[in-house]
Design an enzyme around this catalytic site. Structure first.
Site, PDB file in Angstrom:
ATOM      1  N   LYS A 124       7.179  -0.532  10.636  1.00  0.00           N
ATOM      2  CA  LYS A 124       5.837  -1.174  10.234  1.00  0.00           C
ATOM      3  C   LYS A 124       4.689  -1.065  11.243  1.00  0.00           C
ATOM      4  O   LYS A 124       4.878  -0.713  12.386  1.00  0.00           O
ATOM      5  CB  LYS A 124       6.049  -2.616   9.872  1.00  0.00           C
ATOM      6  CG  LYS A 124       6.994  -2.678   8.603  1.00  0.00           C
ATOM      7  CD  LYS A 124       6.750  -4.081   8.070  1.00  0.00           C
ATOM      8  CE  LYS A 124       7.973  -4.262   6.971  1.00  0.00           C
ATOM      9  NZ  LYS A 124       8.006  -5.567   6.422  1.00  0.00           N
ATOM     10  N   TYR A 159       6.064  -2.016  -3.060  1.00  0.00           N
ATOM     11  CA  TYR A 159       6.343  -3.248  -2.814  1.00  0.00           C
ATOM     12  C   TYR A 159       6.045  -3.869  -4.444  1.00  0.00           C
ATOM     13  O   TYR A 159       5.882  -5.129  -4.399  1.00  0.00           O
ATOM     14  CB  TYR A 159       5.580  -4.014  -1.903  1.00  0.00           C
ATOM     15  CG  TYR A 159       6.027  -3.908  -0.518  1.00  0.00           C
ATOM     16  CD1 TYR A 159       7.296  -4.352  -0.123  1.00  0.00           C
ATOM     17  CD2 TYR A 159       5.445  -3.512   0.482  1.00  0.00           C
ATOM     18  CE1 TYR A 159       7.882  -4.416   1.298  1.00  0.00           C
ATOM     19  CE2 TYR A 159       5.867  -3.165   1.775  1.00  0.00           C
ATOM     20  CZ  TYR A 159       7.011  -3.665   2.218  1.00  0.00           C
ATOM     21  OH  TYR A 159       7.821  -3.644   3.453  1.00  0.00           O
ATOM     22  N   ASN A 198       6.649  -7.860  10.508  1.00  0.00           N
ATOM     23  CA  ASN A 198       8.133  -8.420  11.125  1.00  0.00           C
ATOM     24  C   ASN A 198       8.634  -6.789  11.347  1.00  0.00           C
ATOM     25  O   ASN A 198       9.621  -6.749  11.368  1.00  0.00           O
ATOM     26  CB  ASN A 198       8.951  -8.931   9.942  1.00  0.00           C
ATOM     27  CG  ASN A 198       9.019  -8.379   8.785  1.00  0.00           C
ATOM     28  OD1 ASN A 198       8.412  -7.312   8.568  1.00  0.00           O
ATOM     29  ND2 ASN A 198       9.707  -8.887   7.792  1.00  0.00           N
ATOM     30  N   HIS A 208      11.299  -2.636   7.702  1.00  0.00           N
ATOM     31  CA  HIS A 208      11.754  -2.540   6.396  1.00  0.00           C
ATOM     32  C   HIS A 208      13.116  -1.977   6.422  1.00  0.00           C
ATOM     33  O   HIS A 208      13.213  -0.819   7.073  1.00  0.00           O
ATOM     34  CB  HIS A 208      10.880  -1.975   5.430  1.00  0.00           C
ATOM     35  CG  HIS A 208      11.483  -1.824   4.289  1.00  0.00           C
ATOM     36  ND1 HIS A 208      11.434  -2.959   3.159  1.00  0.00           N
ATOM     37  CD2 HIS A 208      12.002  -0.551   3.527  1.00  0.00           C
ATOM     38  CE1 HIS A 208      12.004  -2.365   2.163  1.00  0.00           C
ATOM     39  NE2 HIS A 208      12.441  -1.243   2.193  1.00  0.00           N
ATOM     40  N   GLU A 257      13.973   4.404  -2.943  1.00  0.00           N
ATOM     41  CA  GLU A 257      13.004   4.288  -1.947  1.00  0.00           C
ATOM     42  C   GLU A 257      13.032   5.654  -1.113  1.00  0.00           C
ATOM     43  O   GLU A 257      11.906   6.178  -0.650  1.00  0.00           O
ATOM     44  CB  GLU A 257      13.345   3.262  -0.816  1.00  0.00           C
ATOM     45  CG  GLU A 257      12.808   2.135  -1.440  1.00  0.00           C
ATOM     46  CD  GLU A 257      13.383   0.642  -0.665  1.00  0.00           C
ATOM     47  OE1 GLU A 257      13.864   0.868   0.443  1.00  0.00           O
ATOM     48  OE2 GLU A 257      13.217  -0.581  -1.258  1.00  0.00           O
TER      49      GLU A 257
HETATM   50  P1  IDP Z   1      12.983  -7.998   3.542  1.00  0.00           P
HETATM   51  O1  IDP Z   1      11.968  -7.202   4.359  1.00  0.00           O
HETATM   52  O2  IDP Z   1      13.624  -8.832   4.735  1.00  0.00           O
HETATM   53  O3  IDP Z   1      13.598  -7.405   2.562  1.00  0.00           O
HETATM   54  P2  IDP Z   1      11.507  -9.316   1.280  1.00  0.00           P
HETATM   55  O4  IDP Z   1      11.817 -10.604   0.724  1.00  0.00           O
HETATM   56  O5  IDP Z   1      11.915  -8.171   0.500  1.00  0.00           O
HETATM   57  O6  IDP Z   1      11.857  -9.310   2.990  1.00  0.00           O
HETATM   58  O7  IDP Z   1       9.894  -9.379   1.526  1.00  0.00           O
HETATM   59  C1  IDP Z   1       9.250  -7.905   1.826  1.00  0.00           C
HETATM   60  C2  IDP Z   1       8.215  -8.166   2.985  1.00  0.00           C
HETATM   61  O8  IDP Z   1       7.241  -9.009   2.421  1.00  0.00           O
HETATM   62  C3  IDP Z   1       8.763  -8.722   4.225  1.00  0.00           C
HETATM   63  O9  IDP Z   1       9.230  -7.945   5.121  1.00  0.00           O
HETATM   64  C4  IDP Z   1       7.722  -9.442   4.715  1.00  0.00           C
HETATM   65  O10 IDP Z   1       7.075  -8.615   5.606  1.00  0.00           O
HETATM   66  C5  IDP Z   1       6.606  -9.673   3.527  1.00  0.00           C
HETATM   67  N1  IDP Z   1       6.977 -11.342   3.270  1.00  0.00           N
HETATM   68  C6  IDP Z   1       7.918 -11.649   2.773  1.00  0.00           C
HETATM   69  N2  IDP Z   1       7.728 -13.304   2.412  1.00  0.00           N
HETATM   70  C7  IDP Z   1       6.447 -13.255   3.109  1.00  0.00           C
HETATM   71  C8  IDP Z   1       5.887 -14.762   3.280  1.00  0.00           C
HETATM   72  O11 IDP Z   1       6.047 -15.562   2.758  1.00  0.00           O
HETATM   73  N3  IDP Z   1       4.490 -14.492   3.884  1.00  0.00           N
HETATM   74  C9  IDP Z   1       4.020 -13.051   4.253  1.00  0.00           C
HETATM   75  N4  IDP Z   1       4.793 -11.931   4.074  1.00  0.00           N
HETATM   76  C10 IDP Z   1       5.969 -12.017   3.372  1.00  0.00           C
END
Ligand code: IDP
Length: 140
Positions: free
Chosen positions: A11, A51, A114, A117, A128
């Protein structure tokens, strides 16, 4: 165990801090092979489509803004049990909850920024991968 493929993104927070090599080393050390990789600037439309499953979530707009805030590296990783193995190497979505030694524990800045992905199922991985790569760009 079957050899499979998963889709991965380094990312914008990772490319901004020049962490792509360090993160790729984690994948390779754990037996995942990078069989396709390119650095791209994601468009707003691509981020919103990619997304799309999170469209109703309160963080959707900010997530799309973040994912288009700088270059990303899209990748196909191949190896035994690649989907689950990559999720393990990445760690929990929120770095505060991620296990020691995971990418997100060691590198992520926040739950949004974070660093990586990774597909959550083989079915989504196929979707994807096809979204970002032509078959001819993947060389196993
Ligand atoms: P993952 O990436 O671990 O599969 P997902 O629940 O699919 O997690 O969420 C996709 C992305 O959305 C996450 O990697 C993160 O960057 C973002 N995200 C998820 N939950 C939150 C939140 O509560 N606040 C802000 N960003 C979030």
């Amino acid at each position: 165990m079957a050899v499979e493929r998963t889709f991965s993104i380094l990312k914008p927070d990772a490319t901004r801090r020049n962490l792509t090599g360090k993160i790729n080393a984690r994948f390779e050390e754990k037996g995942l092979r990078i069989v396709a990789q390119k650095r791209i600037q994601m468009s707003r439309q691509q981020a919103e489509e990619f997304y799309g499953v999170h469209k109703a979530r309160p963080f959707f707009g900010e997530l799309c803004t973040f994912m288009t805030s700088g270059p990303v590296v899209v990748q196909v990783l191949e190896g035994e049990n690649a989907v689950a193995k990559n999720r393990e190497i990445m760690g929990a979505t929120n770095p505060a909850n991620a296990d020691a030694g995971t990418i997100r524990k060691d590198f992520a800045e926040s739950i949004e920024a974070n660093s990586v992905h990774g597909s959550d199922s083989a079915e989504n991985a196929a979707i994807e991968i096809a979204y970002f790569f032509a078959g001819s760009e993947i060389v196993g």
